[in-house]
Design an enzyme around this catalytic site. Structure first.
Site, short mmCIF file in Angstrom:
data_model
loop_
_atom_site.label_atom_id
_atom_site.label_comp_id
_atom_site.label_asym_id
_atom_site.label_seq_id
_atom_site.Cartn_x
_atom_site.Cartn_y
_atom_site.Cartn_z
NE ARG A 131 27.75 -73.53 -44.53
CZ ARG A 131 27.68 -73.96 -45.73
NH1 ARG A 131 25.75 -74.98 -45.13
NH2 ARG A 131 26.95 -73.85 -47.33
CG HIS A 168 21.35 -65.47 -47.73
ND1 HIS A 168 20.85 -66.39 -46.96
CD2 HIS A 168 21.19 -65.29 -49.33
CE1 HIS A 168 19.64 -66.79 -48.30
NE2 HIS A 168 20.16 -66.33 -49.17
CE1 TYR A 180 22.75 -69.67 -48.34
CE2 TYR A 180 24.63 -70.56 -47.25
CZ TYR A 180 24.10 -69.95 -47.96
OH TYR A 180 24.16 -68.92 -48.68
CG HIS A 210 17.47 -70.29 -49.45
ND1 HIS A 210 18.41 -70.94 -49.43
CD2 HIS A 210 17.24 -68.78 -50.17
CE1 HIS A 210 18.76 -70.52 -50.57
NE2 HIS A 210 18.65 -69.50 -50.80
CD GLU A 268 18.23 -66.57 -52.55
OE1 GLU A 268 18.57 -67.09 -53.82
OE2 GLU A 268 18.24 -66.19 -51.69
CG ASP A 279 19.84 -66.41 -57.95
OD1 ASP A 279 19.87 -67.06 -58.98
OD2 ASP A 279 20.57 -66.62 -56.70
CG HIS A 324 18.25 -69.44 -57.33
ND1 HIS A 324 18.07 -69.38 -56.16
CD2 HIS A 324 18.99 -70.03 -57.66
CE1 HIS A 324 19.37 -69.22 -55.59
NE2 HIS A 324 19.59 -70.38 -56.03
CG HIS A 374 20.93 -63.33 -54.80
ND1 HIS A 374 20.24 -64.62 -53.99
CD2 HIS A 374 21.71 -62.01 -54.12
CE1 HIS A 374 20.17 -63.85 -52.69
NE2 HIS A 374 20.93 -62.71 -52.97
CG ASP A 434 21.28 -73.52 -56.07
OD1 ASP A 434 21.77 -72.55 -57.09
OD2 ASP A 434 21.07 -72.79 -54.92
CG HIS A 459 25.23 -69.54 -58.11
ND1 HIS A 459 24.84 -68.59 -56.78
CD2 HIS A 459 24.12 -70.53 -57.67
CE1 HIS A 459 23.84 -68.70 -56.56
NE2 HIS A 459 23.08 -70.02 -57.43
CD GLU A 512 23.31 -65.03 -53.78
OE1 GLU A 512 23.33 -65.32 -52.73
OE2 GLU A 512 23.40 -65.60 -54.20
#
Length: 296
Positions: free
Chosen positions: A38, A70, A73, A110, A161, A195, A198, A232, A245, A247, A277
């Site tokens: 972040r 990864h 974000y 992403h 992804e 994923d 997803h 994922h 989204d 999970h 995840e």
């Protein structure tokens, strides 16, 4: 053993802690952030951290090809504003370099978002949305080409992804992934991570043997299984096609254990990182064991 299952483990305190956290849950693969996900900028990796990472990785027995880092974000490789797009591209190249320094061979990301707001009542809504999506996909592909050019001395693969399709996020259709790959000049440097959550909320059913096969056949036909470089493994709180989204822990969502049985017995998923995840990390060791128990 041809399946390599793990989880996205914490790298808190330094990336060298990630292999130790993977070992603690019985993982044979793992994902991590190589910096705070972040924040835009991180200090360079120190030699002692890199050496400790390699030592801990060797102790874990986990191979670099079974690690799926990864990126941040914050990065949007399809951003419509030039300054913010350049900031994302610079940050992405830095992420690739961090992977190279750690001896890792892939980076999961992403694809990006077009951020276009079109009123649903606009009579040309569909046409304008398609135009925005196609332009954004081209910008994403251009971002990847620039990143590959900037890291010519690297073998780190750029692993796209698939997304849930929330908001203006692209990559939720297999056709989006194929469009990006088609425009990447050096296809040896590009791959895909699927994923399960997803995929499902984007409208691809995975719950029965028939629908699972239809979905994977579509992926093979549109994208190509040769590009599959990670998965994922997540259950889904929302329903099929919801494009939301969220999970869930395995067996606690809309997918059932048959989905994960199909994956664990599908040779297309051999020798790639299969990374949890799911939302309750206290269950990861149990979920990893349960997945291996599905192998027939």
């Amino acid at each position: 053993m041809t399946k390599f299952v793990g989880a996205h483990v914490s790298a808190s305190g330094g990336v060298d802690n990630a292999p130790l956290n993977a070992m603690a849950i019985g993982a044979k693969a793992f994902a991590l952030f190589t910096k705070n996900q972040r924040q835009w900028v991180a200090k360079p990796l120190e030699i002692k951290t890199i050496d400790a990472f390699h030592a801990n990785l060797e102790a874990s027995g986990i191979l670099p090809k079974h690690i799926l880092p990864h990126d941040s974000y914050l990065i949007n490789l399809g951003h419509p504003e030039a300054e913010k797009l350049e900031k994302s591209r610079t940050a992405f190249i830095d992420e690739l370099e961090r992977c190279r320094i750690l001896g890792l061979d892939r980076l999961n990301f992403h694809p990006g978002s077009h951020l276009t707001k079109i009123p649903k009542k606009d009579p040309e809504y569909d046409e304008k949305l398609l135009e925005a999506e196609l332009h954004c996909l081209d910008v994403i592909a251009d971002s990847l080409n620039r990143a590959i050019e900037a890291t010519k001395d690297s073998n780190v693969k750029l692993v796209i992804e698939n997304t849930a399709g929330q908001g203006s996020n692209l990559g939720y259709r297999f056709e989006h992934l194929a469009h990006i790959i088609d425009k990447v000049e050096d296809k040896s440097r590009v791959g895909v991570c699927l994923d399960t959550c997803h995929t499902f909320v984007a409208g691809y059913d995975l719950r029965t043997r028939e629908t699972y096969q239809e979905t994977m056949d579509a992926f093979e036909r549109i994208v190509g299984s040769k590009y599959l470089m990670g998965m994922h493994i997540n259950d889904s709180k929302p329903k099929l096609g919801s494009r939301v989204d969220r999970h869930a822990s395995l067996g606690q969502g809309e997918l059932d254990w048959d989905t994960f049985r199909f994956i664990m017995n599908d040779p297309r998923m051999d020798d790639i990182p299969l990374v949890l995840e799911t939302i309750d990390e206290s269950l990861w060791a149990q979920e990893i064991s349960a997945l291996y128990a599905l192998i027939e």
